[in-house]
Design a protein around this motif. Structure first.
Motif, PDB file in Angstrom:
ATOM      1  N   PHE A  16       0.841  -1.193   0.000  1.00 47.14           N
ATOM      2  CA  PHE A  16       0.000   0.000   0.000  1.00 47.14           C
ATOM      3  C   PHE A  16       0.877   1.245   0.000  1.00 47.14           C
ATOM      4  CE2 PHE A  16      -2.495   3.325   2.140  1.00 47.14           C
ATOM      5  CZ  PHE A  16      -3.655   3.304   1.368  1.00 47.14           C
ATOM      6  N   ASP A  17       0.630   2.123  -0.983  1.00 42.80           N
ATOM      7  CA  ASP A  17       1.360   3.382  -1.092  1.00 42.80           C
ATOM      8  C   ASP A  17       0.593   4.446  -0.311  1.00 42.80           C
ATOM      9  OD1 ASP A  17       2.695   5.690  -1.779  1.00 42.80           O
ATOM     10  OD2 ASP A  17       2.538   5.403  -3.950  1.00 42.80           O
ATOM     11  N   TYR A  55      -3.134   0.672  -3.638  1.00 44.57           N
ATOM     12  CA  TYR A  55      -2.325  -0.543  -3.602  1.00 44.57           C
ATOM     13  C   TYR A  55      -1.524  -0.658  -4.888  1.00 44.57           C
ATOM     14  CZ  TYR A  55      -4.590  -2.390   0.564  1.00 44.57           C
ATOM     15  OH  TYR A  55      -5.017  -2.571   1.859  1.00 44.57           O
ATOM     16  N   THR A  56      -0.253  -0.978  -4.764  1.00 40.57           N
ATOM     17  CA  THR A  56       0.573  -1.238  -5.940  1.00 40.57           C
ATOM     18  C   THR A  56       0.735  -2.725  -6.198  1.00 40.57           C
ATOM     19  OG1 THR A  56       2.633  -1.176  -4.659  1.00 40.57           O
ATOM     20  CG2 THR A  56       1.853   0.908  -5.604  1.00 40.57           C
ATOM     21  N   GLU A  57       0.448  -3.548  -5.209  1.00 40.85           N
ATOM     22  CA  GLU A  57       0.513  -4.998  -5.353  1.00 40.85           C
ATOM     23  C   GLU A  57      -0.581  -5.643  -4.514  1.00 40.85           C
ATOM     24  OE1 GLU A  57       2.476  -6.539  -7.352  1.00 40.85           O
ATOM     25  OE2 GLU A  57       4.395  -5.494  -7.505  1.00 40.85           O
ATOM     26  N   GLN A  58      -1.271  -6.616  -5.088  1.00 37.53           N
ATOM     27  CA  GLN A  58      -2.184  -7.464  -4.324  1.00 37.53           C
ATOM     28  C   GLN A  58      -2.184  -8.855  -4.944  1.00 37.53           C
ATOM     29  OE1 GLN A  58      -5.813  -5.588  -2.261  1.00 37.53           O
ATOM     30  NE2 GLN A  58      -5.778  -4.544  -4.230  1.00 37.53           N
ATOM     31  N   ILE A  59      -1.802  -9.816  -4.132  1.00 42.77           N
ATOM     32  CA  ILE A  59      -1.829 -11.212  -4.539  1.00 42.77           C
ATOM     33  C   ILE A  59      -2.564 -11.971  -3.438  1.00 42.77           C
ATOM     34  CG2 ILE A  59      -0.476 -13.251  -5.118  1.00 42.77           C
ATOM     35  CD1 ILE A  59       1.876 -11.354  -5.743  1.00 42.77           C
ATOM     36  N   ALA A  60      -3.751 -12.482  -3.744  1.00 43.13           N
ATOM     37  CA  ALA A  60      -4.534 -13.209  -2.742  1.00 43.13           C
ATOM     38  C   ALA A  60      -4.511 -12.467  -1.415  1.00 43.13           C
ATOM     39  CB  ALA A  60      -4.001 -14.631  -2.589  1.00 43.13           C
ATOM     40  N   SER A  61      -4.781 -11.180  -1.446  1.00 48.81           N
ATOM     41  CA  SER A  61      -4.585 -10.343  -0.261  1.00 48.81           C
ATOM     42  C   SER A  61      -5.576 -10.643   0.853  1.00 48.81           C
ATOM     43  CB  SER A  61      -4.672  -8.861  -0.641  1.00 48.81           C
ATOM     44  OG  SER A  61      -5.976  -8.522  -1.094  1.00 48.81           O
ATOM     45  N   ARG A  64       6.573   5.406   3.757  1.00 49.13           N
ATOM     46  CA  ARG A  64       5.716   5.614   2.588  1.00 49.13           C
ATOM     47  C   ARG A  64       4.918   4.370   2.214  1.00 49.13           C
ATOM     48  NH1 ARG A  64       6.866   7.939  -3.534  1.00 49.13           N
ATOM     49  NH2 ARG A  64       4.908   7.113  -4.402  1.00 49.13           N
ATOM     50  N   ALA A  65       5.568   3.202   2.180  1.00 50.95           N
ATOM     51  CA  ALA A  65       4.889   1.990   1.734  1.00 50.95           C
ATOM     52  C   ALA A  65       4.679   1.035   2.895  1.00 50.95           C
ATOM     53  CB  ALA A  65       5.680   1.302   0.632  1.00 50.95           C
ATOM     54  N   ILE A  66       3.506   0.444   2.947  1.00 53.57           N
ATOM     55  CA  ILE A  66       3.225  -0.649   3.879  1.00 53.57           C
ATOM     56  C   ILE A  66       3.293  -1.944   3.074  1.00 53.57           C
ATOM     57  CG2 ILE A  66       1.541  -1.697   5.431  1.00 53.57           C
ATOM     58  CD1 ILE A  66       0.334   1.120   5.801  1.00 53.57           C
ATOM     59  N   VAL A  67       4.060  -2.898   3.577  1.00 57.80           N
ATOM     60  CA  VAL A  67       4.305  -4.145   2.851  1.00 57.80           C
ATOM     61  C   VAL A  67       3.923  -5.321   3.727  1.00 57.80           C
ATOM     62  CG1 VAL A  67       6.033  -5.558   1.675  1.00 57.80           C
ATOM     63  CG2 VAL A  67       6.210  -3.057   1.596  1.00 57.80           C
ATOM     64  N   SER A 111      10.911  -8.511  -5.853  1.00 55.94           N
ATOM     65  CA  SER A 111      10.228  -8.350  -7.137  1.00 55.94           C
ATOM     66  C   SER A 111       9.056  -7.383  -7.069  1.00 55.94           C
ATOM     67  CB  SER A 111       9.733  -9.715  -7.640  1.00 55.94           C
ATOM     68  OG  SER A 111       8.573 -10.146  -6.925  1.00 55.94           O
ATOM     69  N   LEU A 112       8.656  -6.971  -5.874  1.00 54.73           N
ATOM     70  CA  LEU A 112       7.435  -6.180  -5.713  1.00 54.73           C
ATOM     71  C   LEU A 112       7.655  -4.704  -6.047  1.00 54.73           C
ATOM     72  CD1 LEU A 112       6.168  -7.710  -2.352  1.00 54.73           C
ATOM     73  CD2 LEU A 112       5.432  -8.315  -4.681  1.00 54.73           C
ATOM     74  N   ASN A 113       6.587  -4.068  -6.481  1.00 60.58           N
ATOM     75  CA  ASN A 113       6.573  -2.628  -6.710  1.00 60.58           C
ATOM     76  C   ASN A 113       6.305  -1.944  -5.373  1.00 60.58           C
ATOM     77  OD1 ASN A 113       6.210   0.017  -7.500  1.00 60.58           O
ATOM     78  ND2 ASN A 113       4.314  -0.363  -8.643  1.00 60.58           N
ATOM     79  N   VAL A 114       7.365  -1.454  -4.741  1.00 59.80           N
ATOM     80  CA  VAL A 114       7.274  -0.842  -3.407  1.00 59.80           C
ATOM     81  C   VAL A 114       7.702   0.620  -3.522  1.00 59.80           C
ATOM     82  CG1 VAL A 114       8.061  -0.938  -1.019  1.00 59.80           C
ATOM     83  CG2 VAL A 114       7.765  -3.063  -2.316  1.00 59.80           C
ATOM     84  N   PRO A 115       6.759   1.545  -3.575  1.00 58.57           N
ATOM     85  CA  PRO A 115       7.107   2.962  -3.717  1.00 58.57           C
ATOM     86  C   PRO A 115       7.992   3.447  -2.569  1.00 58.57           C
ATOM     87  CG  PRO A 115       4.772   2.618  -4.132  1.00 58.57           C
ATOM     88  CD  PRO A 115       5.300   1.333  -3.574  1.00 58.57           C
ATOM     89  N   GLY A 116       9.002   4.211  -2.915  1.00 55.54           N
ATOM     90  CA  GLY A 116       9.897   4.766  -1.909  1.00 55.54           C
ATOM     91  C   GLY A 116      10.999   3.850  -1.463  1.00 55.54           C
TER      92      GLY A 116
END
Length: 396
Positions: free
Chosen positions: A63-64, A70-76, A273-276, A301-306
């Motif tokens: 989460f940005d 959200y920049t990534e969600q896999i079976a969230s 900035r990003a919650i992972v 591999s994830l898109n993690v802003p900041g």
């Protein structure tokens, strides 16, 4: 060190076989307001960037906070046994509704700090047993508006690590901490997560996932559950292994209680900035080095802003209990030992003492910035003695 492996044809190298006083203010807040952005669930689409290793079951949410998306969600919304990630809820439950004049007793500070920094299990058990066990989870679900979090299944009420949660609920927990929790609570919890120790209280090496994939600033609360016989921080006296979240693994509920779990959660980047949240399950019998490597590759591999990726090149290792040395020689006691077969980041390399592990001999040593020391390159999985693409230490 004991080498184990098979020779890869043509490679010429063995490869692995498999505050002083914390004043708290009223914490009660309503769940997310109507109209606030809701999370996707069963229909999540795997990002084109995300790489889930074969055999790994993953629930991912990134989460940005800057854009509120959200920049990534896999079976969230998939439920995983929480392992030690539930310690976030134990801490928040204790800190809830204490009032503006409440000072955390020294005895509780002595428990909460190692519980958050070093994932101390005895502290978690203390709060679990003394504050209502599953009732803690019920309270926090209502307070934070969690969608997927449930207490341990019937017959397992003593096992706080069997609390189930999802990646999206984990993001909700951090969003509460960062955006709505009273400042003293936020500063206490997040301040301790920023001080996460490499070695947990049970000697488990907990700097996988976020902690290995990104440069600071980050704050992490990790989780692990299952039998990892080689998951210790690996000083010579502590190589016996770890079984996390004590107890027999029995698949007694829809949530998988059998497969080894490795979770990495927290914040990344300036200003958090990003919650992972990266929750993973691995095939039975997976070594810690393999699980560590797989969650690391997925997280990177994830898109993690900041996020800032550390410089260097990732290599696999072989053998178990590989020593990390203060300098490129065997003259001093090791700083620590690596889990068997773990992937490591190499920053540079230098010639040093010749090391022979028949039939191999190598004079090159690899510097591991994340471990603060050197390993003989004889234990690096590479066809050449000198690692390709890695600069010499001190070279410009």
């Amino acid at each position: 060190m004991r080498a184990r492996g098979t020779t890869l044809p043509g490679a010429g190298r063995l490869l692995p076989a498999a505050a002083a006083v914390l004043l708290l203010v009223w914490c009660a807040v309503a769940p997310a307001a109507a109209g606030e952005e809701r999370r996707a669930g069963a229909g999540d689409t795997v990002s084109s960037a995300a790489q889930v290793p074969a055999g790994v079951t993953a629930g991912v949410a990134v989460f940005d906070r800057q854009t509120g998306t959200y920049t990534e969600q896999i079976a969230s919304d998939a439920r995983f046994r929480s392992a030690s990630v539930v310690k976030l809820l134990l801490a928040l439950d204790f800190l809830w509704n204490r009032g503006p004049d409440h000072a955390v007793p020294e005895a509780d500070r002595a428990r909460l700090e190692p519980m958050l920094r070093s994932s101390d299990d005895d502290a978690a058990t203390h709060y679990w047993r003394n504050y209502g066990r599953s009732a803690i989870i019920d309270r926090m679900v209502a307070r934070l508006g969690l969608d997927d979090t449930v207490p341990p299944p019937a017959g397992y009420e003593e096992f706080w690590g069997y609390t189930a949660l999802s990646a999206r609920d984990t993001v909700t927990i951090y969003r509460y901490l960062l955006d709505r929790a009273p400042a003293p609570v936020r500063d206490f919890v997040m301040g301790n997560l920023r001080r996460s120790t490499r070695c947990a209280s049970d000697r488990f090496d907990q700097h996988f996932g976020i902690a290995g994939a990104f440069e600071r600033p980050w704050a992490v609360k990790q989780g692990w559950s299952g039998d990892f016989p080689d998951g210790t921080c690996g000083t010579p006296s502590s190589a016996a292994g770890v079984t996390a979240d004590r107890g027999t693994r029995t698949n007694a509920a829809a949530v998988d209680l059998d497969r080894p779990a490795l979770h990495s959660t927290g914040t990344v980047g300036a200003g958090d900035r990003a919650i992972v949240a990266v929750l993973t399950l691995h095939p039975l019998g997976t070594s810690y080095g393999k699980a560590y490597t797989d969650i690391g590759r997925l997280t990177r591999s994830l898109n993690v802003p900041g996020a800032v990726r550390p410089s260097g090149t990732w290599f696999g290792t072989w053998s178990e209990f590989v020593n990390v040395r203060e300098d490129p020689s065997t003259g001093r006691p090791p700083l620590r030992q690596l889990p068997a077969g773990v992937e490591v980041l190499v920053g540079c390399q230098v010639r040093g003492q010749v090391v022979t592990v028949p039939p191999y001999t190598n004079e090159w040593w690899a510097y591991l910035p994340q471990h603060g020391g050197y390993v003989s390159s004889v234990y690096i999985s590479s066809p050449d003695n000198k690692l390709p693409g890695v600069p010499e230490c001190g070279a410009r």
